[in-house]
Design a protein around this motif. Structure first.
Motif, PDB file in Angstrom:
ATOM      1  N   LYS A  20       0.844  -1.207   0.000  1.00  0.00           N
ATOM      2  CA  LYS A  20       0.000   0.000   0.000  1.00  0.00           C
ATOM      3  C   LYS A  20       0.868   1.242   0.000  1.00  0.00           C
ATOM      4  O   LYS A  20       2.080   1.165   0.255  1.00  0.00           O
ATOM      5  N   LYS A  21       0.253   2.362  -0.254  1.00  0.00           N
ATOM      6  CA  LYS A  21       0.968   3.632  -0.399  1.00  0.00           C
ATOM      7  C   LYS A  21       1.821   3.930   0.836  1.00  0.00           C
ATOM      8  O   LYS A  21       1.385   3.729   1.962  1.00  0.00           O
ATOM      9  N   GLY A  22       3.049   4.372   0.582  1.00  0.00           N
ATOM     10  CA  GLY A  22       3.922   4.765   1.678  1.00  0.00           C
ATOM     11  C   GLY A  22       4.870   3.670   2.141  1.00  0.00           C
ATOM     12  O   GLY A  22       5.858   3.943   2.821  1.00  0.00           O
ATOM     13  N   ILE A  23       4.590   2.410   1.791  1.00  0.00           N
ATOM     14  CA  ILE A  23       5.468   1.294   2.176  1.00  0.00           C
ATOM     15  C   ILE A  23       6.456   1.038   1.039  1.00  0.00           C
ATOM     16  O   ILE A  23       6.062   0.971  -0.126  1.00  0.00           O
ATOM     17  N   VAL A  24       7.742   0.919   1.394  1.00  0.00           N
ATOM     18  CA  VAL A  24       8.730   0.478   0.407  1.00  0.00           C
ATOM     19  C   VAL A  24       8.991  -0.995   0.684  1.00  0.00           C
ATOM     20  O   VAL A  24       9.662  -1.351   1.653  1.00  0.00           O
ATOM     21  N   PHE A  25       8.437  -1.842  -0.159  1.00  0.00           N
ATOM     22  CA  PHE A  25       8.521  -3.290   0.047  1.00  0.00           C
ATOM     23  C   PHE A  25       9.895  -3.791  -0.388  1.00  0.00           C
ATOM     24  O   PHE A  25      10.382  -3.448  -1.468  1.00  0.00           O
ATOM     25  N   LYS A  26      10.513  -4.599   0.471  1.00  0.00           N
ATOM     26  CA  LYS A  26      11.816  -5.195   0.146  1.00  0.00           C
ATOM     27  C   LYS A  26      11.564  -6.548  -0.498  1.00  0.00           C
ATOM     28  O   LYS A  26      11.182  -7.510   0.199  1.00  0.00           O
ATOM     29  N   ASP A  27      11.778  -6.639  -1.792  1.00  0.00           N
ATOM     30  CA  ASP A  27      11.518  -7.877  -2.532  1.00  0.00           C
ATOM     31  C   ASP A  27      12.797  -8.706  -2.598  1.00  0.00           C
ATOM     32  O   ASP A  27      13.769  -8.329  -3.265  1.00  0.00           O
ATOM     33  N   ILE A  28      12.762  -9.852  -1.912  1.00  0.00           N
ATOM     34  CA  ILE A  28      13.968 -10.698  -1.839  1.00  0.00           C
ATOM     35  C   ILE A  28      13.966 -11.806  -2.896  1.00  0.00           C
ATOM     36  O   ILE A  28      14.876 -12.631  -2.920  1.00  0.00           O
ATOM     37  N   THR A  29      12.967 -11.840  -3.783  1.00  0.00           N
ATOM     38  CA  THR A  29      12.899 -12.966  -4.730  1.00  0.00           C
ATOM     39  C   THR A  29      14.114 -13.027  -5.678  1.00  0.00           C
ATOM     40  O   THR A  29      14.565 -14.139  -5.983  1.00  0.00           O
ATOM     41  N   PRO A  30      14.699 -11.880  -6.113  1.00  0.00           N
ATOM     42  CA  PRO A  30      15.910 -12.014  -6.948  1.00  0.00           C
ATOM     43  C   PRO A  30      17.071 -12.672  -6.183  1.00  0.00           C
ATOM     44  O   PRO A  30      17.832 -13.449  -6.753  1.00  0.00           O
ATOM     45  N   LEU A  31      17.175 -12.355  -4.891  1.00  0.00           N
ATOM     46  CA  LEU A  31      18.225 -12.964  -4.059  1.00  0.00           C
ATOM     47  C   LEU A  31      17.992 -14.470  -3.896  1.00  0.00           C
ATOM     48  O   LEU A  31      18.918 -15.278  -4.031  1.00  0.00           O
ATOM     49  N   LEU A  32      16.758 -14.852  -3.634  1.00  0.00           N
ATOM     50  CA  LEU A  32      16.431 -16.279  -3.454  1.00  0.00           C
ATOM     51  C   LEU A  32      16.728 -17.075  -4.724  1.00  0.00           C
ATOM     52  O   LEU A  32      17.073 -18.251  -4.660  1.00  0.00           O
ATOM     53  N   ALA A  33      16.577 -16.415  -5.877  1.00  0.00           N
ATOM     54  CA  ALA A  33      16.725 -17.109  -7.166  1.00  0.00           C
ATOM     55  C   ALA A  33      18.171 -17.145  -7.662  1.00  0.00           C
ATOM     56  O   ALA A  33      18.445 -17.731  -8.706  1.00  0.00           O
ATOM     57  N   HIS A  34      19.099 -16.520  -6.910  1.00  0.00           N
ATOM     58  CA  HIS A  34      20.495 -16.446  -7.334  1.00  0.00           C
ATOM     59  C   HIS A  34      21.281 -17.522  -6.575  1.00  0.00           C
ATOM     60  O   HIS A  34      21.489 -17.395  -5.359  1.00  0.00           O
ATOM     61  N   PRO A  35      21.712 -18.583  -7.256  1.00  0.00           N
ATOM     62  CA  PRO A  35      22.275 -19.731  -6.534  1.00  0.00           C
ATOM     63  C   PRO A  35      23.398 -19.377  -5.548  1.00  0.00           C
ATOM     64  O   PRO A  35      23.341 -19.768  -4.383  1.00  0.00           O
ATOM     65  N   GLU A  36      24.416 -18.628  -5.999  1.00  0.00           N
ATOM     66  CA  GLU A  36      25.558 -18.361  -5.099  1.00  0.00           C
ATOM     67  C   GLU A  36      25.159 -17.409  -3.979  1.00  0.00           C
ATOM     68  O   GLU A  36      25.535 -17.611  -2.821  1.00  0.00           O
ATOM     69  N   ALA A  37      24.399 -16.362  -4.313  1.00  0.00           N
ATOM     70  CA  ALA A  37      24.019 -15.382  -3.287  1.00  0.00           C
ATOM     71  C   ALA A  37      23.076 -16.004  -2.268  1.00  0.00           C
ATOM     72  O   ALA A  37      23.154 -15.709  -1.065  1.00  0.00           O
ATOM     73  N   PHE A  38      22.190 -16.873  -2.725  1.00  0.00           N
ATOM     74  CA  PHE A  38      21.282 -17.554  -1.796  1.00  0.00           C
ATOM     75  C   PHE A  38      22.086 -18.423  -0.827  1.00  0.00           C
ATOM     76  O   PHE A  38      21.876 -18.370   0.389  1.00  0.00           O
ATOM     77  N   LYS A  39      23.020 -19.167  -1.353  1.00  0.00           N
ATOM     78  CA  LYS A  39      23.836 -20.044  -0.487  1.00  0.00           C
ATOM     79  C   LYS A  39      24.604 -19.206   0.538  1.00  0.00           C
ATOM     80  O   LYS A  39      24.640 -19.526   1.727  1.00  0.00           O
ATOM     81  N   ARG A  40      25.209 -18.105   0.067  1.00  0.00           N
ATOM     82  CA  ARG A  40      25.977 -17.244   0.962  1.00  0.00           C
ATOM     83  C   ARG A  40      25.077 -16.633   2.036  1.00  0.00           C
ATOM     84  O   ARG A  40      25.449 -16.509   3.195  1.00  0.00           O
ATOM     85  N   THR A  41      23.868 -16.238   1.631  1.00  0.00           N
ATOM     86  CA  THR A  41      22.911 -15.665   2.588  1.00  0.00           C
ATOM     87  C   THR A  41      22.603 -16.667   3.698  1.00  0.00           C
ATOM     88  O   THR A  41      22.650 -16.325   4.888  1.00  0.00           O
ATOM     89  N   ILE A  42      22.288 -17.891   3.311  1.00  0.00           N
ATOM     90  CA  ILE A  42      21.953 -18.919   4.308  1.00  0.00           C
ATOM     91  C   ILE A  42      23.157 -19.197   5.203  1.00  0.00           C
ATOM     92  O   ILE A  42      23.036 -19.249   6.437  1.00  0.00           O
ATOM     93  N   ASP A  43      24.334 -19.343   4.589  1.00  0.00           N
ATOM     94  CA  ASP A  43      25.544 -19.632   5.378  1.00  0.00           C
ATOM     95  C   ASP A  43      25.819 -18.502   6.374  1.00  0.00           C
ATOM     96  O   ASP A  43      26.122 -18.759   7.541  1.00  0.00           O
ATOM     97  N   MET A  44      25.673 -17.254   5.940  1.00  0.00           N
ATOM     98  CA  MET A  44      25.980 -16.111   6.824  1.00  0.00           C
ATOM     99  C   MET A  44      24.918 -15.947   7.915  1.00  0.00           C
ATOM    100  O   MET A  44      25.235 -15.553   9.029  1.00  0.00           O
ATOM    101  N   MET A  45      23.656 -16.233   7.584  1.00  0.00           N
ATOM    102  CA  MET A  45      22.605 -16.117   8.614  1.00  0.00           C
ATOM    103  C   MET A  45      22.771 -17.218   9.673  1.00  0.00           C
ATOM    104  O   MET A  45      22.502 -16.996  10.858  1.00  0.00           O
ATOM    105  N   ALA A  46      23.223 -18.393   9.240  1.00  0.00           N
ATOM    106  CA  ALA A  46      23.353 -19.527  10.177  1.00  0.00           C
ATOM    107  C   ALA A  46      24.617 -19.419  11.033  1.00  0.00           C
ATOM    108  O   ALA A  46      24.616 -19.841  12.204  1.00  0.00           O
ATOM    109  N   GLU A  47      25.674 -18.837  10.453  1.00  0.00           N
ATOM    110  CA  GLU A  47      27.017 -18.894  11.059  1.00  0.00           C
ATOM    111  C   GLU A  47      27.074 -18.507  12.549  1.00  0.00           C
ATOM    112  O   GLU A  47      27.682 -19.234  13.348  1.00  0.00           O
ATOM    113  N   PRO A  48      26.454 -17.384  12.973  1.00  0.00           N
ATOM    114  CA  PRO A  48      26.575 -17.008  14.400  1.00  0.00           C
ATOM    115  C   PRO A  48      25.943 -18.020  15.355  1.00  0.00           C
ATOM    116  O   PRO A  48      26.197 -17.958  16.559  1.00  0.00           O
ATOM    117  N   PHE A  49      25.134 -18.941  14.824  1.00  0.00           N
ATOM    118  CA  PHE A  49      24.376 -19.844  15.698  1.00  0.00           C
ATOM    119  C   PHE A  49      24.881 -21.290  15.646  1.00  0.00           C
ATOM    120  O   PHE A  49      24.302 -22.169  16.274  1.00  0.00           O
TER     121      PHE A  49
END
Ligand code: AMP
Length: 175
Positions: A20-49
């Motif tokens: 709706k008006k006024g919201i800047v939606f962050k669309d992550i679908t290009p990131l999810l669809a990018h094999p290397e960036a998706f893998k890196r995202t998951i690895d980096m989100m998991a790493e601290p835990f």
């Protein structure tokens, strides 16, 4: 910010005035669809835990599921869906959070994990923090311990972190 994080930002699209008006939606679908960036995202989100004894990763419907599941796999943990109300078939616990007008609630199965389980909460975006706060309450109602909260994106200007005091909150990229 590291080069890897910059690279990830380049795959997150800003969509003004959605849903709706006024919201800047962050669309992550290009990131999810990018094999290397998706893998890196998951690895980096998991790493601290890694090595923190986390047995369950709880993902918030629905984009949270897409991140929580591979993070759980990476950590050798199970995955639990936190769903919008009315979607889960058996006995649930629920927690409410405020919307712009009124309120909504999220649910998880009452027996989703054993009391005392260490749980990592995962979602795509930390905005005002209301959803994540309710999800923490839900995990605690079931008897779990919130051992960390991992977001792909934090909208720092909304100060959602202030709703999550006492928790380890990690976000990969901040705006
Ligand atoms: P909040 O409860 O305000 O922190 O909102 C977080 C939830 O709303 C998350 O599940 C997000 O998926 C979604 N959300 C909020 N703001 C945005 C945004 N600007 N772009 C994409 N998703 C968002």
């Amino acid at each position: 910010m590291t080069a890897a994080q910059l690279d990830i930002k380049s795959l997150i699209m800003d969509v003004p005035d959605f849903p709706k008006k006024g919201i800047v939606f962050k669309d992550i679908t290009p990131l999810l669809a990018h094999p290397e960036a998706f893998k890196r995202t998951i690895d980096m989100m998991a790493e601290p835990f890694i090595g923190k004894g986390i047995k369950i990763v709880a993902g918030i419907e629905s984009r949270g599921f897409l991140l929580a599941t591979p993070i759980a796999y990476r950590l050798g943990a199970g995955v639990v869906p936190i769903r919008k109300k009315g979607k889960l078939p058996r006995k649930t616990h629920s927690a409410s959070y405020a919307l712009e007008y009124g309120q909504d609630s999220i649910e998880a199965h009452a027996d989703a994990f054993a009391p005392g389980t260490k749980v990592l909460l995962v979602d795509d975006v930390l905005a005002t923090g209301g959803t994540a706060k309710a999800a923490c309450e839900l995990i605690e109602k079931i008897g779990g311990t919130v051992s960390g909260i991992a977001f792909l994106i934090e909208l720092g200007f909304l100060n959602g972190r202030s709703k999550l005091p006492g928790h380890t909150v990690q976000s990969l990229v901040t705006y």
